[in-house]
Design an enzyme around this catalytic site. Structure first.
Site, PDB file in Angstrom:
ATOM      1  N   HIS A 110      61.206  -2.889  73.006  1.00  0.00           N
ATOM      2  CA  HIS A 110      61.734  -3.872  73.957  1.00  0.00           C
ATOM      3  C   HIS A 110      63.143  -4.286  73.521  1.00  0.00           C
ATOM      4  O   HIS A 110      63.461  -4.303  72.317  1.00  0.00           O
ATOM      5  CB  HIS A 110      60.811  -5.090  74.020  1.00  0.00           C
ATOM      6  CG  HIS A 110      61.162  -6.022  75.131  1.00  0.00           C
ATOM      7  ND1 HIS A 110      62.171  -6.946  75.046  1.00  0.00           N
ATOM      8  CD2 HIS A 110      60.649  -6.142  76.374  1.00  0.00           C
ATOM      9  CE1 HIS A 110      62.253  -7.614  76.185  1.00  0.00           C
ATOM     10  NE2 HIS A 110      61.339  -7.141  77.007  1.00  0.00           N
ATOM     11  N   GLU A 158      65.119  -1.700  81.602  1.00  0.00           N
ATOM     12  CA  GLU A 158      65.493  -3.107  81.772  1.00  0.00           C
ATOM     13  C   GLU A 158      66.934  -3.318  81.314  1.00  0.00           C
ATOM     14  O   GLU A 158      67.215  -3.270  80.117  1.00  0.00           O
ATOM     15  CB  GLU A 158      64.607  -3.999  80.891  1.00  0.00           C
ATOM     16  CG  GLU A 158      63.161  -4.039  81.251  1.00  0.00           C
ATOM     17  CD  GLU A 158      62.458  -5.199  80.555  1.00  0.00           C
ATOM     18  OE1 GLU A 158      62.557  -5.338  79.335  1.00  0.00           O
ATOM     19  OE2 GLU A 158      61.832  -5.996  81.260  1.00  0.00           O
TER      20      GLU A 158
HETATM   21  O1  G3P Z   1      59.545  -7.561  79.161  1.00  0.00           O
HETATM   22  C1  G3P Z   1      60.063  -7.977  80.384  1.00  0.00           C
HETATM   23  C2  G3P Z   1      61.199  -8.889  80.178  1.00  0.00           C
HETATM   24  O2  G3P Z   1      62.127  -8.402  79.260  1.00  0.00           O
HETATM   25  C3  G3P Z   1      61.877  -9.275  81.459  1.00  0.00           C
HETATM   26  O3  G3P Z   1      62.233 -10.608  81.282  1.00  0.00           O
HETATM   27  O4  G3P Z   1      62.260 -12.934  81.956  1.00  0.00           O
HETATM   28  O5  G3P Z   1      63.741 -11.276  83.110  1.00  0.00           O
HETATM   29  O6  G3P Z   1      61.264 -11.220  83.512  1.00  0.00           O
HETATM   30  P1  G3P Z   1      62.381 -11.562  82.545  1.00  0.00           P
END
Ligand code: G3P
Length: 242
Positions: A110, A158
């Protein structure tokens, strides 16, 4: 009672098996999602998953895994683990311990817990050997393609700058999702692609799925919401119609 289009009634025997589209809720280290609140959130996720017939999985902190596994019939993931073998290693998290705690899989690499590639490769290998699913995170579509060579079950792309922003990758960077699907599926068609960062609405989820993602990784949009269950319902209601 909502049922997925053309689907059989949600079958609890399969409740612990991962299916797609997948909503994977990362509890991170938020106080709102630890201890008893982790269990309450998992029960909400189970309720929504059952009503809508969609797979919702949760990733609590390590110390909450066993309690969450024992309280909700949904797949549970750890947020991280180490490739160390059982034996004289102190302070590490072995795949065997996560498996024995009842988890179905783990997030790895992550943005907030990056691993060196060699360590990540060994961790994926060790997970496979003990029967844990792997969701390997990457910052970009290209990085996701490179990491697909480790043969994880899922790659979650992400963009770090959107994490926690409330500005969803679906809206701000749809090309990241489109490119991830094209590049990662092109390299390894067996890999399921999730996306995440800033997802807060069912529309964000629907857009991601329409762009070819097979699920989302989400945290603050659910954990920090005043009513997390209603957010999960919004996600599920949109996802089942794609
Ligand atoms: O693991 C998912 C996370 O990194 C996304 O964070 O708070 O933008 O949904 P968020």
């Amino acid at each position: 009672m909502f049922k997925r289009k053309n689907s059989t009634p949600y079958n609890w025997v399969k409740a612990l098996r991962i299916s797609y589209p997948l909503i994977l809720v990362n509890f991170k280290t938020y106080t709102e999602s630890q201890g008893k609140r982790a269990v309450a959130l998992a029960k909400s996720a189970e309720k929504v998953a059952h009503e809508y017939g969609i797979c919702i999985s949760v990733a609590p902190q390590l110390v909450d895994i066993r309690a969450v596994v024992g309280s909700a019939e949904i797949p549970v993931f750890s947020q991280h683990l180490d490739p160390e073998m059982p034996g004289p290693h102190t302070g590490y998290i072995s795949p065997e311990s996560i498996k024995e705690a009842g988890a179905s899989g783990t997030i790895l690499n992550h943005s907030e817990h990056r691993l060196r590639t060699a360590t990540l490769a060994e961790a994926v290998r060790r997970c496979r050997s003990v029967g844990l699913l792997t969701c390997v995170c990457s910052k970009t579509a290209h990085a996701g393609k490179v990491l697909s060579s480790l043969n994880p079950d899922m790659v979650a792309v992400e963009p770090p700058e959107l994490i926690g922003s409330g500005i969803s990758v679906s809206k701000a960077k749809p090309e990241v999702i489109r490119d991830s699907v094209r590049m990662i599926k092109g390299a390894n068609p067996k890999i399921h692609i999730l996306c995440g960062a800033g997802v807060t609405t069912g529309e964000d989820v629907a857009t991601a799925l329409k762009l070819g993602a097979e699920g989302i990784l989400v945290a603050s949009g659910v954990i920090k919401a005043t009513d997390p269950e209603s957010v999960l319902r919004d996600f599920a209601a949109q996802a089942i119609h794609i």
